[in-house]
Design a protein around this motif. Structure first.
Motif, PDB file in Angstrom:
ATOM      1  N   ASP A  41       0.883  -1.179   0.000  1.00 21.36           N
ATOM      2  CA  ASP A  41       0.000   0.000   0.000  1.00 21.36           C
ATOM      3  C   ASP A  41       0.914   1.221   0.000  1.00 21.36           C
ATOM      4  N   ILE A  42       1.037   1.840  -1.175  1.00 24.65           N
ATOM      5  CA  ILE A  42       2.018   2.920  -1.356  1.00 24.65           C
ATOM      6  C   ILE A  42       1.319   4.269  -1.182  1.00 24.65           C
ATOM      7  N   GLY A  43       1.840   5.076  -0.252  1.00 25.39           N
ATOM      8  CA  GLY A  43       1.146   6.310   0.132  1.00 25.39           C
ATOM      9  C   GLY A  43      -0.055   5.929   0.982  1.00 25.39           C
ATOM     10  N   CYS A  44       0.225   5.109   1.970  1.00 26.69           N
ATOM     11  CA  CYS A  44      -0.830   4.474   2.794  1.00 26.69           C
ATOM     12  C   CYS A  44      -1.551   5.448   3.706  1.00 26.69           C
ATOM     13  N   ALA A  45      -0.920   6.610   4.019  1.00 27.73           N
ATOM     14  CA  ALA A  45      -1.461   7.560   5.003  1.00 27.73           C
ATOM     15  C   ALA A  45      -1.817   6.807   6.294  1.00 27.73           C
ATOM     16  N   MET A  46      -3.020   7.006   6.815  1.00 26.12           N
ATOM     17  CA  MET A  46      -3.359   6.412   8.119  1.00 26.12           C
ATOM     18  C   MET A  46      -4.012   5.037   8.007  1.00 26.12           C
ATOM     19  N   GLY A  47      -3.968   4.469   6.810  1.00 29.94           N
ATOM     20  CA  GLY A  47      -4.332   3.058   6.677  1.00 29.94           C
ATOM     21  C   GLY A  47      -5.765   2.764   6.290  1.00 29.94           C
ATOM     22  N   PHE A  48      -6.432   3.721   5.632  1.00 31.92           N
ATOM     23  CA  PHE A  48      -7.816   3.457   5.201  1.00 31.92           C
ATOM     24  C   PHE A  48      -7.883   2.165   4.369  1.00 31.92           C
ATOM     25  N   PHE A  49      -6.871   1.927   3.516  1.00 28.95           N
ATOM     26  CA  PHE A  49      -6.871   0.702   2.721  1.00 28.95           C
ATOM     27  C   PHE A  49      -6.025  -0.398   3.369  1.00 28.95           C
ATOM     28  N   SER A  50      -4.976  -0.019   4.117  1.00 30.42           N
ATOM     29  CA  SER A  50      -4.072  -1.049   4.658  1.00 30.42           C
ATOM     30  C   SER A  50      -4.797  -1.999   5.609  1.00 30.42           C
ATOM     31  N   LEU A  51      -5.672  -1.454   6.460  1.00 28.33           N
ATOM     32  CA  LEU A  51      -6.337  -2.312   7.443  1.00 28.33           C
ATOM     33  C   LEU A  51      -7.272  -3.328   6.786  1.00 28.33           C
ATOM     34  N   PRO A  52      -8.175  -2.896   5.886  1.00 26.45           N
ATOM     35  CA  PRO A  52      -8.986  -3.901   5.189  1.00 26.45           C
ATOM     36  C   PRO A  52      -8.142  -4.871   4.363  1.00 26.45           C
ATOM     37  N   LEU A  53      -7.045  -4.374   3.763  1.00 26.19           N
ATOM     38  CA  LEU A  53      -6.169  -5.283   3.013  1.00 26.19           C
ATOM     39  C   LEU A  53      -5.616  -6.367   3.931  1.00 26.19           C
ATOM     40  N   ALA A  54      -5.242  -5.974   5.158  1.00 26.56           N
ATOM     41  CA  ALA A  54      -4.696  -6.945   6.116  1.00 26.56           C
ATOM     42  C   ALA A  54      -5.754  -7.993   6.485  1.00 26.56           C
ATOM     43  N   GLN A  55      -7.022  -7.578   6.550  1.00 22.71           N
ATOM     44  CA  GLN A  55      -8.103  -8.553   6.790  1.00 22.71           C
ATOM     45  C   GLN A  55      -8.196  -9.511   5.609  1.00 22.71           C
ATOM     46  N   MET A  56      -8.131  -8.938   4.397  1.00 19.91           N
ATOM     47  CA  MET A  56      -8.341  -9.745   3.184  1.00 19.91           C
ATOM     48  C   MET A  56      -7.221 -10.761   2.960  1.00 19.91           C
ATOM     49  N   VAL A  57      -5.968 -10.395   3.266  1.00 22.71           N
ATOM     50  CA  VAL A  57      -4.862 -11.335   2.991  1.00 22.71           C
ATOM     51  C   VAL A  57      -4.775 -12.427   4.052  1.00 22.71           C
ATOM     52  N   GLY A  58      -5.436 -12.202   5.192  1.00 27.94           N
ATOM     53  CA  GLY A  58      -5.490 -13.230   6.225  1.00 27.94           C
ATOM     54  C   GLY A  58      -4.186 -13.391   6.984  1.00 27.94           C
ATOM     55  N   SER A  59      -4.159 -14.398   7.861  1.00 26.63           N
ATOM     56  CA  SER A  59      -3.015 -14.550   8.767  1.00 26.63           C
ATOM     57  C   SER A  59      -1.747 -14.981   8.025  1.00 26.63           C
ATOM     58  N   LYS A  60      -1.883 -15.574   6.840  1.00 25.83           N
ATOM     59  CA  LYS A  60      -0.683 -16.005   6.095  1.00 25.83           C
ATOM     60  C   LYS A  60      -0.198 -14.947   5.115  1.00 25.83           C
ATOM     61  N   GLY A  61      -0.964 -13.865   4.974  1.00 27.54           N
ATOM     62  CA  GLY A  61      -0.572 -12.815   4.051  1.00 27.54           C
ATOM     63  C   GLY A  61       0.145 -11.680   4.769  1.00 27.54           C
ATOM     64  N   LYS A  62       0.525 -10.672   3.983  1.00 32.47           N
ATOM     65  CA  LYS A  62       1.245  -9.532   4.557  1.00 32.47           C
ATOM     66  C   LYS A  62       0.950  -8.258   3.763  1.00 32.47           C
ATOM     67  N   VAL A  63       0.857  -7.157   4.488  1.00 34.04           N
ATOM     68  CA  VAL A  63       0.690  -5.846   3.846  1.00 34.04           C
ATOM     69  C   VAL A  63       1.902  -4.992   4.213  1.00 34.04           C
ATOM     70  N   ILE A  64       2.528  -4.424   3.220  1.00 36.32           N
ATOM     71  CA  ILE A  64       3.638  -3.501   3.475  1.00 36.32           C
ATOM     72  C   ILE A  64       3.127  -2.111   3.140  1.00 36.32           C
ATOM     73  N   SER A  65       3.069  -1.262   4.156  1.00 40.44           N
ATOM     74  CA  SER A  65       2.462   0.068   4.025  1.00 40.44           C
ATOM     75  C   SER A  65       3.564   1.104   4.114  1.00 40.44           C
ATOM     76  N   ILE A  66       3.607   1.968   3.103  1.00 40.06           N
ATOM     77  CA  ILE A  66       4.741   2.896   3.017  1.00 40.06           C
ATOM     78  C   ILE A  66       4.245   4.319   2.767  1.00 40.06           C
ATOM     79  N   ASP A  67       4.892   5.259   3.432  1.00 36.45           N
ATOM     80  CA  ASP A  67       4.506   6.669   3.269  1.00 36.45           C
ATOM     81  C   ASP A  67       5.716   7.536   3.596  1.00 36.45           C
ATOM     82  N   VAL A  68       5.706   8.761   3.071  1.00 37.70           N
ATOM     83  CA  VAL A  68       6.787   9.708   3.391  1.00 37.70           C
ATOM     84  C   VAL A  68       6.583  10.373   4.743  1.00 37.70           C
TER      85      VAL A  68
END
Ligand SMILES: C[S@@+](CC[C@H](N)C(=O)[O-])C[C@H]1O[C@@H](n2cnc3c(N)ncnc32)[C@H](O)[C@@H]1O
Length: 185
Positions: A41-68
């Protein structure tokens, strides 16, 4: 060249649950995400998309959230901790001129760049860096706000992404946005 990044106070608005009425992360991203995926999640800000993405990928998945902006990332970390999703989200703070993702070469299944490209000073190197992280047949969803980005400017953005090696797949319908799904073939 973009000079300004989204102010932190706007970050709070972007993370508001009310936004889901217009831009529901599950509806926008659900069709492209599977359990176990590794997602950026590039330009993740406060995680509006990162959190649901983390739900969707499940316990075996991973979200890398990056911001300046450190304040955006710190707020995301708090939200992830409260939601019990901290162990699925890795946060990174990057300088404006590089995402610094060399350690993720051909490692990513899906990347999201939502409402960030118009703030990026060098879109060409931005897309090239992302391209380097994506696996073969991996995808990138680019969405830009209609209010800030004209159709013509969005087409320029897409051309720059294509010059980095991405191919157009489809135009998903995202409220108040110009969006395109791209793929690394
Ligand atoms: C308009 S906000 C969108 C946030 C989020 N994607 C969303 O839709 O809720 C843009 C974000 O991109 C970040 N940003 C801007 N330029 C960046 C860059 N070169 N590298 C990483 N993040 C950047 C800003 O700090 C800001 O948090």
């Amino acid at each position: 060249m973009a000079e300004r990044v989204c102010p932190v106070w706007v970050g709070y608005l972007l993370a508001s649950p009310l936004r889901k009425l217009l831009q529901n992360p599950n509806k926008i991203l659900g069709p492209f995400i599977e359990e176990g995926m590794k997602v950026l999640d590039i330009g993740c800000a406060m995680g509006f998309f990162s959190l649901p993405l983390a739900q969707m990928v499940g316990s075996k998945g991973k979200v890398i959230s990056i911001d300046v902006q450190e304040k955006m990332v710190k707020s995301l970390e708090k939200r992830a901790y409260k939601a019990g999703l901290k162990n699925r989200i890795e946060t990174r703070i990057c300088p404006r001129n590089s995402l610094g993702l060399h350690d993720l070469a051909e490692d990513i299944d899906f990347a999201l760049a939502f409402a960030i490209v118009h703030e990026v000073s060098n879109p060409s190197s931005f897309f090239s860096e992302i391209f380097g992280t994506i696996k073969r047949n991996g995808r990138l969803l680019v969405a830009e706000p209609k209010g800030h980005v004209s159709e013509k400017d969005f087409e320029i953005t897409v051309s720059v992404a294509e010059q980095s090696g991405f191919r157009r797949i489809e135009k998903p319908d995202v409220a108040r946005s110009r969006a395109l799904l791209l793929e690394k073939r």
